[in-house]
Design a protein around this motif. Structure first.
Motif, PDB file in Angstrom:
ATOM      1  N   VAL A 252      -7.627   1.150  -6.176  1.00  0.00           N
ATOM      2  CA  VAL A 252      -7.613   2.480  -5.574  1.00  0.00           C
ATOM      3  C   VAL A 252      -8.434   2.362  -4.302  1.00  0.00           C
ATOM      4  N   LEU A 253      -7.938   2.930  -3.222  1.00  0.00           N
ATOM      5  CA  LEU A 253      -8.613   2.834  -1.926  1.00  0.00           C
ATOM      6  C   LEU A 253      -9.249   4.161  -1.560  1.00  0.00           C
ATOM      7  N   GLY A 254     -10.504   4.150  -1.236  1.00  0.00           N
ATOM      8  CA  GLY A 254     -11.201   5.343  -0.779  1.00  0.00           C
ATOM      9  C   GLY A 254     -11.163   6.480  -1.770  1.00  0.00           C
ATOM     10  N   ASP A 255     -11.504   6.211  -3.016  1.00  0.00           N
ATOM     11  CA  ASP A 255     -11.439   7.229  -4.068  1.00  0.00           C
ATOM     12  C   ASP A 255     -12.540   8.260  -3.864  1.00  0.00           C
ATOM     13  N   ASP A 256     -12.155   9.428  -3.337  1.00  0.00           N
ATOM     14  CA  ASP A 256     -13.100  10.524  -3.105  1.00  0.00           C
ATOM     15  C   ASP A 256     -12.871  11.678  -4.074  1.00  0.00           C
ATOM     16  N   GLY A 257     -12.245  11.412  -5.181  1.00  0.00           N
ATOM     17  CA  GLY A 257     -11.945  12.467  -6.146  1.00  0.00           C
ATOM     18  C   GLY A 257     -10.445  12.681  -6.253  1.00  0.00           C
ATOM     19  N   PRO A 258     -10.030  13.474  -7.231  1.00  0.00           N
ATOM     20  CA  PRO A 258      -8.604  13.687  -7.461  1.00  0.00           C
ATOM     21  C   PRO A 258      -7.885  14.223  -6.220  1.00  0.00           C
ATOM     22  N   GLY A 259      -6.812  13.520  -5.845  1.00  0.00           N
ATOM     23  CA  GLY A 259      -5.991  13.959  -4.736  1.00  0.00           C
ATOM     24  C   GLY A 259      -6.569  13.725  -3.357  1.00  0.00           C
TER      25      GLY A 259
ATOM     26  N   TRP B 285       0.847  -1.180   0.000  1.00  0.00           N
ATOM     27  CA  TRP B 285       0.000   0.000   0.000  1.00  0.00           C
ATOM     28  C   TRP B 285       0.886   1.235   0.000  1.00  0.00           C
ATOM     29  N   ASP B 286       0.474   2.262  -0.753  1.00  0.00           N
ATOM     30  CA  ASP B 286       1.089   3.585  -0.639  1.00  0.00           C
ATOM     31  C   ASP B 286       0.011   4.639  -0.846  1.00  0.00           C
ATOM     32  N   SER B 287       0.378   5.900  -0.678  1.00  0.00           N
ATOM     33  CA  SER B 287      -0.610   6.981  -0.676  1.00  0.00           C
ATOM     34  C   SER B 287      -0.938   7.549  -2.056  1.00  0.00           C
ATOM     35  N   ASP B 288      -0.276   7.091  -3.114  1.00  0.00           N
ATOM     36  CA  ASP B 288      -0.557   7.572  -4.464  1.00  0.00           C
ATOM     37  C   ASP B 288      -1.697   6.747  -5.060  1.00  0.00           C
ATOM     38  N   PRO B 289      -2.796   7.360  -5.479  1.00  0.00           N
ATOM     39  CA  PRO B 289      -3.934   6.589  -5.988  1.00  0.00           C
ATOM     40  C   PRO B 289      -3.777   6.088  -7.430  1.00  0.00           C
ATOM     41  N   ARG B 290      -2.719   6.471  -8.123  1.00  0.00           N
ATOM     42  CA  ARG B 290      -2.565   6.034  -9.522  1.00  0.00           C
ATOM     43  C   ARG B 290      -2.089   4.587  -9.588  1.00  0.00           C
ATOM     44  N   ILE B 291      -2.783   3.795 -10.403  1.00  0.00           N
ATOM     45  CA  ILE B 291      -2.453   2.379 -10.590  1.00  0.00           C
ATOM     46  C   ILE B 291      -1.592   2.262 -11.849  1.00  0.00           C
ATOM     47  N   PRO B 292      -0.328   1.805 -11.723  1.00  0.00           N
ATOM     48  CA  PRO B 292       0.539   1.690 -12.897  1.00  0.00           C
ATOM     49  C   PRO B 292       0.290   0.377 -13.655  1.00  0.00           C
TER      50      PRO B 292
ATOM     51  N   GLY C 170      -7.962  10.541  -2.322  1.00  0.00           N
ATOM     52  CA  GLY C 170      -8.130   9.129  -2.020  1.00  0.00           C
ATOM     53  C   GLY C 170      -7.188   8.683  -0.918  1.00  0.00           C
ATOM     54  N   ALA C 171      -7.315   7.439  -0.550  1.00  0.00           N
ATOM     55  CA  ALA C 171      -6.482   6.855   0.499  1.00  0.00           C
ATOM     56  C   ALA C 171      -5.315   6.077  -0.097  1.00  0.00           C
ATOM     57  N   GLY C 172      -5.034   6.300  -1.365  1.00  0.00           N
ATOM     58  CA  GLY C 172      -3.907   5.616  -1.990  1.00  0.00           C
ATOM     59  C   GLY C 172      -4.349   4.408  -2.769  1.00  0.00           C
ATOM     60  N   LYS C 173      -3.434   3.459  -2.864  1.00  0.00           N
ATOM     61  CA  LYS C 173      -3.696   2.240  -3.642  1.00  0.00           C
ATOM     62  C   LYS C 173      -3.049   1.055  -2.964  1.00  0.00           C
ATOM     63  N   LEU C 174      -3.508  -0.112  -3.351  1.00  0.00           N
ATOM     64  CA  LEU C 174      -2.903  -1.368  -2.955  1.00  0.00           C
ATOM     65  C   LEU C 174      -2.557  -2.119  -4.221  1.00  0.00           C
ATOM     66  N   LEU C 175      -1.280  -2.447  -4.387  1.00  0.00           N
ATOM     67  CA  LEU C 175      -0.829  -3.300  -5.477  1.00  0.00           C
ATOM     68  C   LEU C 175      -0.490  -4.654  -4.883  1.00  0.00           C
ATOM     69  N   TRP C 176      -0.835  -5.723  -5.569  1.00  0.00           N
ATOM     70  CA  TRP C 176      -0.551  -7.060  -5.056  1.00  0.00           C
ATOM     71  C   TRP C 176      -0.087  -7.967  -6.175  1.00  0.00           C
ATOM     72  N   PHE C 177       0.612  -9.018  -5.785  1.00  0.00           N
ATOM     73  CA  PHE C 177       0.980 -10.082  -6.719  1.00  0.00           C
ATOM     74  C   PHE C 177       1.002 -11.399  -5.955  1.00  0.00           C
ATOM     75  N   GLU C 178       0.916 -12.490  -6.700  1.00  0.00           N
ATOM     76  CA  GLU C 178       1.015 -13.830  -6.125  1.00  0.00           C
ATOM     77  C   GLU C 178       2.088 -14.608  -6.853  1.00  0.00           C
ATOM     78  N   VAL C 179       2.819 -15.399  -6.084  1.00  0.00           N
ATOM     79  CA  VAL C 179       3.801 -16.345  -6.611  1.00  0.00           C
ATOM     80  C   VAL C 179       3.614 -17.637  -5.845  1.00  0.00           C
ATOM     81  N   GLY C 180       4.083 -18.720  -6.414  1.00  0.00           N
ATOM     82  CA  GLY C 180       4.065 -19.952  -5.641  1.00  0.00           C
ATOM     83  C   GLY C 180       3.763 -21.194  -6.415  1.00  0.00           C
ATOM     84  N   GLY C 181       4.063 -22.285  -5.725  1.00  0.00           N
ATOM     85  CA  GLY C 181       3.814 -23.588  -6.306  1.00  0.00           C
ATOM     86  C   GLY C 181       4.942 -24.087  -7.187  1.00  0.00           C
ATOM     87  N   HIS C 182       5.746 -23.168  -7.703  1.00  0.00           N
ATOM     88  CA  HIS C 182       6.871 -23.546  -8.549  1.00  0.00           C
ATOM     89  C   HIS C 182       7.850 -22.377  -8.595  1.00  0.00           C
ATOM     90  N   ALA C 183       9.112 -22.690  -8.809  1.00  0.00           N
ATOM     91  CA  ALA C 183      10.133 -21.638  -8.898  1.00  0.00           C
ATOM     92  C   ALA C 183      10.191 -21.139 -10.335  1.00  0.00           C
TER      93      ALA C 183
END
Length: 156
Positions: free
Chosen positions: A127-134, A82-89, A136-149
């Protein structure tokens, strides 16, 4: 000797200050958690991708970040940053089939999110808590790995 297996899923959360050393703290914490849960087979890929996301959180925001590790069972790991920038890359703003532009030859940055597409099994962002430009509560980026290298060993 009796050992106790932790319930699945297990979760660790870490608040990271806006400090360049936070990237190392995140890597060391992740490595310790994965070693403790016998998940060394995903540690290299997870550590690399986490480093990229935490580095981006530091570079593109002025506030703290948070790291969340979730063991999903079956050798799978989900990592959220999580970070405070609401833009999702990209690639987080698109489906896994979309391409991520390659960084120009000689560029000092711009390769990290392409690594997510290459080495993660799945990824996403909200995007978390998107209340308009500037506001919001930021964003959460996630990924999953596993089961094999999927990543060759990166140890020196």
């Amino acid at each position: 000797m009796v050992t106790v297996a932790p319930p699945h899923p297990w979760v660790y959360a870490l608040r990271l200050p806006h400090d360049p050393r936070a990237v190392r703290v995140a890597r060391v914490t992740m490595r310790a958690a994965l070693d403790g849960h016998g998940m060394q087979d995903v540690a290299d890929a997870a550590e690399l991708l986490t480093s990229e996301l935490v580095t981006n959180a530091y570079r593109h925001t002025n506030g703290p970040a948070s790291l969340r590790l979730t063991g999903l069972g079956g050798g799978r790991l989900r990592v959220g940053v999580w970070d405070s920038d609401p833009r999702i890359p990209a690639p987080f703003d698109r489906s896994g089939g979309d391409t991520v532009p390659l960084a120009p030859s000689g560029a000092e940055s711009g390769r990290g999110l392409g690594l997510v597409r290459e080495y993660a099994d799945s990824w996403g962002g909200w995007v978390l808590g998107d209340d308009g430009p500037g506001r919001g509560a930021g964003k959460l980026l996630w990924f999953e790995v596993g089961g094999h290298a999927r990543l060759p060993l990166l140890r020196k």
